[in-house]
Design a protein around this motif. Structure first.
Motif, PDB file in Angstrom:
ATOM      1  N   ASN A   6       0.817  -1.210   0.000  1.00  0.00           N
ATOM      2  CA  ASN A   6       0.000   0.000   0.000  1.00  0.00           C
ATOM      3  C   ASN A   6       0.856   1.267   0.000  1.00  0.00           C
ATOM      4  O   ASN A   6       0.723   2.138   0.854  1.00  0.00           O
ATOM      5  CB  ASN A   6      -0.947   0.022   1.213  1.00  0.00           C
ATOM      6  CG  ASN A   6      -1.968   1.149   1.133  1.00  0.00           C
ATOM      7  OD1 ASN A   6      -2.362   1.572   0.057  1.00  0.00           O
ATOM      8  ND2 ASN A   6      -2.388   1.637   2.299  1.00  0.00           N
ATOM      9  N   PRO A   7       1.747   1.394  -0.965  1.00  0.00           N
ATOM     10  CA  PRO A   7       2.611   2.585  -0.997  1.00  0.00           C
ATOM     11  C   PRO A   7       1.875   3.807  -1.523  1.00  0.00           C
ATOM     12  O   PRO A   7       0.815   3.702  -2.146  1.00  0.00           O
ATOM     13  CB  PRO A   7       3.711   2.171  -1.970  1.00  0.00           C
ATOM     14  CG  PRO A   7       3.009   1.248  -2.927  1.00  0.00           C
ATOM     15  CD  PRO A   7       2.022   0.476  -2.087  1.00  0.00           C
ATOM     16  N   LEU A   8       2.443   4.971  -1.267  1.00  0.00           N
ATOM     17  CA  LEU A   8       1.985   6.209  -1.861  1.00  0.00           C
ATOM     18  C   LEU A   8       2.783   6.404  -3.149  1.00  0.00           C
ATOM     19  O   LEU A   8       4.007   6.490  -3.109  1.00  0.00           O
ATOM     20  CB  LEU A   8       2.213   7.386  -0.913  1.00  0.00           C
ATOM     21  CG  LEU A   8       1.426   7.338   0.398  1.00  0.00           C
ATOM     22  CD1 LEU A   8       1.967   8.371   1.379  1.00  0.00           C
ATOM     23  CD2 LEU A   8      -0.056   7.574   0.137  1.00  0.00           C
ATOM     24  N   VAL A   9       2.124   6.466  -4.287  1.00  0.00           N
ATOM     25  CA  VAL A   9       2.826   6.426  -5.573  1.00  0.00           C
ATOM     26  C   VAL A   9       2.423   7.622  -6.431  1.00  0.00           C
ATOM     27  O   VAL A   9       1.234   7.903  -6.609  1.00  0.00           O
ATOM     28  CB  VAL A   9       2.514   5.117  -6.337  1.00  0.00           C
ATOM     29  CG1 VAL A   9       3.328   5.049  -7.623  1.00  0.00           C
ATOM     30  CG2 VAL A   9       2.786   3.905  -5.470  1.00  0.00           C
ATOM     31  N   ARG A  10       3.425   8.311  -6.953  1.00  0.00           N
ATOM     32  CA  ARG A  10       3.228   9.373  -7.925  1.00  0.00           C
ATOM     33  C   ARG A  10       4.373   9.318  -8.928  1.00  0.00           C
ATOM     34  O   ARG A  10       5.420   8.720  -8.672  1.00  0.00           O
ATOM     35  CB  ARG A  10       3.244  10.754  -7.260  1.00  0.00           C
ATOM     36  CG  ARG A  10       2.057  11.087  -6.384  1.00  0.00           C
ATOM     37  CD  ARG A  10       2.192  12.505  -5.866  1.00  0.00           C
ATOM     38  NE  ARG A  10       1.156  12.850  -4.896  1.00  0.00           N
ATOM     39  CZ  ARG A  10       1.141  13.987  -4.207  1.00  0.00           C
ATOM     40  NH1 ARG A  10       2.105  14.887  -4.405  1.00  0.00           N
ATOM     41  NH2 ARG A  10       0.178  14.224  -3.346  1.00  0.00           N
ATOM     42  N   ALA A  11       4.174   9.989 -10.052  1.00  0.00           N
ATOM     43  CA  ALA A  11       5.294  10.137 -10.982  1.00  0.00           C
ATOM     44  C   ALA A  11       6.386  10.973 -10.341  1.00  0.00           C
ATOM     45  O   ALA A  11       7.578  10.636 -10.407  1.00  0.00           O
ATOM     46  CB  ALA A  11       4.822  10.763 -12.288  1.00  0.00           C
ATOM     47  N   PHE A  12       6.006  12.072  -9.697  1.00  0.00           N
ATOM     48  CA  PHE A  12       6.973  12.962  -9.068  1.00  0.00           C
ATOM     49  C   PHE A  12       6.436  13.462  -7.735  1.00  0.00           C
ATOM     50  O   PHE A  12       5.232  13.691  -7.580  1.00  0.00           O
ATOM     51  CB  PHE A  12       7.284  14.166  -9.967  1.00  0.00           C
ATOM     52  CG  PHE A  12       7.875  13.805 -11.300  1.00  0.00           C
ATOM     53  CD1 PHE A  12       9.226  13.544 -11.422  1.00  0.00           C
ATOM     54  CD2 PHE A  12       7.071  13.729 -12.423  1.00  0.00           C
ATOM     55  CE1 PHE A  12       9.774  13.202 -12.654  1.00  0.00           C
ATOM     56  CE2 PHE A  12       7.606  13.398 -13.662  1.00  0.00           C
ATOM     57  CZ  PHE A  12       8.971  13.128 -13.767  1.00  0.00           C
ATOM     58  N   TRP A  13       7.335  13.641  -6.796  1.00  0.00           N
ATOM     59  CA  TRP A  13       7.064  14.313  -5.537  1.00  0.00           C
ATOM     60  C   TRP A  13       8.011  15.512  -5.439  1.00  0.00           C
ATOM     61  O   TRP A  13       9.069  15.526  -6.066  1.00  0.00           O
ATOM     62  CB  TRP A  13       7.308  13.406  -4.340  1.00  0.00           C
ATOM     63  CG  TRP A  13       6.420  12.208  -4.248  1.00  0.00           C
ATOM     64  CD1 TRP A  13       6.585  11.011  -4.867  1.00  0.00           C
ATOM     65  CD2 TRP A  13       5.220  12.093  -3.477  1.00  0.00           C
ATOM     66  NE1 TRP A  13       5.569  10.150  -4.542  1.00  0.00           N
ATOM     67  CE2 TRP A  13       4.712  10.783  -3.677  1.00  0.00           C
ATOM     68  CE3 TRP A  13       4.526  12.949  -2.628  1.00  0.00           C
ATOM     69  CZ2 TRP A  13       3.549  10.332  -3.066  1.00  0.00           C
ATOM     70  CZ3 TRP A  13       3.371  12.493  -2.015  1.00  0.00           C
ATOM     71  CH2 TRP A  13       2.881  11.204  -2.245  1.00  0.00           C
ATOM     72  N   SER A  14       7.633  16.488  -4.631  1.00  0.00           N
ATOM     73  CA  SER A  14       8.565  17.577  -4.322  1.00  0.00           C
ATOM     74  C   SER A  14       9.600  17.017  -3.345  1.00  0.00           C
ATOM     75  O   SER A  14       9.355  16.934  -2.146  1.00  0.00           O
ATOM     76  CB  SER A  14       7.824  18.769  -3.702  1.00  0.00           C
ATOM     77  OG  SER A  14       6.878  19.306  -4.601  1.00  0.00           O
ATOM     78  N   GLN A  15      10.742  16.637  -3.882  1.00  0.00           N
ATOM     79  CA  GLN A  15      11.705  15.861  -3.083  1.00  0.00           C
ATOM     80  C   GLN A  15      12.207  16.626  -1.862  1.00  0.00           C
ATOM     81  O   GLN A  15      12.368  16.039  -0.786  1.00  0.00           O
ATOM     82  CB  GLN A  15      12.896  15.435  -3.955  1.00  0.00           C
ATOM     83  CG  GLN A  15      12.540  14.386  -4.973  1.00  0.00           C
ATOM     84  CD  GLN A  15      13.730  13.866  -5.750  1.00  0.00           C
ATOM     85  OE1 GLN A  15      13.595  12.922  -6.506  1.00  0.00           O
ATOM     86  NE2 GLN A  15      14.898  14.471  -5.589  1.00  0.00           N
TER      87      GLN A  15
END
Length: 417
Positions: free
Chosen positions: A281-290
């Motif tokens: 159950n991960p949190l998945v996006r193409a990009f995060w504000s690192q």
């Protein structure tokens, strides 16, 4: 592109006009930060060339992939050598900031007799006998055995890189310039976003070289959409290797096994179906504000891409590194040396090797202590603003390239990426 844009935005604040020059397709990668963009002339408008080149970069190893990537890079360099002189003259450019990994910028600057500085966005590429080539995961070993090993590595590197060096030497001779590779580096300023503490010890740095800290722009706050209370682990394979669904699955499974939750950035490499199928159950996006999400994380599992490594260290976050290609093994070797990471090969990761490594960096406080020590040093380096002050001083003819609060004239500086 992001570090160069951040440096360019800081140069704009000092009074310069900054334009990034590259293929038309690169325009979409330049953030809205006050930095301009100009497309190079190309018979076919350059459409699709960037995507074609990136496809070669996604498989950069092996007897087929490595030569293909090097040939593709040589073709990109030749394109820039052909197109940059006209574009720079058309724009009325006064000076160049040339990325160290692309020799075309420095060579064209010499050809047009424009002042230039070298921007080192990754590991320093300067060759020294005691420092291994910057794409090998060899440990630092300054004794005779290490020097002989390094000499062999550089000899193989020179052989492999011949398509690029031959191309550059051909244009240098055509323009009546010395083709010696040492002239790729600026005598005015070589400014790196690499902190000194991360690099291997250097014995022969040129006087114009300066270490620094990450070149970043302010990013928006990152609010987690669904916080279930578990510790967070940031997982990334960068913008080129994000299609490795099986490796991401190994990452998210390891996070779940240690009672944590993965925050996955796949760079657009996974489909929605692949992203939803990842275990834990991960949190998945193409990009995060690192720069915003990493301070909320307890650790990071990374491929060793330089910018993401710097962001993790700046947040004081320990790392499990899974180096895949390019400079990533060399970056991992430096992380291991300073004690901020455990290194796991891609093969080991697929066989369950991530879980014990992740447990160790979470439980042993020495890993976090090493990362936080590096974070302190990086914060003191001043980031893009201080780098821009040094670039400004170097290009305005100051002999001392340290920040000096200058008020420069309104010039036109090109970041030749």
């Amino acid at each position: 592109m992001n570090p160069l844009a951040a440096l360019g935005a800081s140069l704009v604040k000092t009074g310069h006009r900054v334009t990034i020059l590259h293929l038309a397709d690169v325009a979409s990668l330049v953030p809205d930060c006050g930095v301009g963009f100009a497309a190079l002339d190309h018979p076919a408008d350059g459409q699709g060339l960037l995507a074609e080149y990136c496809r070669k970069l996604t498989q950069p190893s092996g007897p087929v992939g490595l030569p293909r990537m090097i040939r593709g890079t040589a073709s990109m360099t030749e394109l820039l050598l052909r197109a940059l002189p006209t574009a720079l003259s058309r724009l009325g450019v006064d000076a160049i900031v040339a990325d160290s990994v692309e020799p075309a910028g420095a060579l064209v600057a010499r050809h047009l007799r424009l002042p230039f500085v070298t921007a080192v966005t990754g590991l320093p590429l300067l060759r020294e006998p005691t420092v291994p080539p910057p794409f090998l995961g060899w440990a630092y070993r300054p004794d005779a055995v290490g020097r002989n090993r390094n000499n062999g590595g550089y000899a193989v590197s020179d052989l492999l890189m011949r398509p690029i060096t031959t191309m550059v030497a051909t244009y240098a001779r055509r323009w009546g310039l010395d083709p010696d590779p040492q002239y790729q580096w600026s005598e005015r300023l070589q400014i790196a976003q690499c902190p000194q503490g991360l690099d291997f010890p250097r014995l022969a740095l040129p006087e114009s070289f300066r270490y620094g800290g990450p070149w970043r722009r302010d990013e928006p706050e990152e609010n987690l959409p669904d916080d279930d209370g578990r510790p967070l682990i940031f997982c990334s394979l960068g913008s080129l290797q994000g299609a490795r669904r099986s490796l991401f699955a190994a990452m998210t499974a390891a996070c779940s096994a240690v009672g944590a939750r993965a925050v996955v950035a796949h760079g657009g490499g996974l489909s929605d179906r692949e992203a939803h199928s990842l275990p834990g159950n991960p949190l998945v996006r193409a990009f995060w504000s690192q720069t915003r999400i990493l301070p909320q994380c307890s650790a990071a599992i990374l491929h060793g891409g330089f910018n993401t490594v710097l962001d993790a260290l700046a947040a004081g976050v320990p790392i499990v590194a899974v180096p895949l290609a390019f400079e990533q093994p060399a970056t991992a070797a430096r992380l291991k040396r300073i004690g901020a990471a455990r290194i796991v090969s891609a093969a080991e990761a697929g066989k369950g090797g991530l879980e014990p490594a992740l447990r160790l960096v979470l439980r042993d406080p020495e890993y976090r202590r090493a990362a936080r020590s590096m974070a302190t040093d990086m914060a003191a380096a001043g980031g893009a603003a201080e780098a821009a002050a040094m670039v400004d001083a170097a290009l305005c003819g100051e002999t001392d390239v340290r920040p000096a609060g200058l008020n420069p004239p309104d010039g036109k500086t090109a970041c030749a990426a």
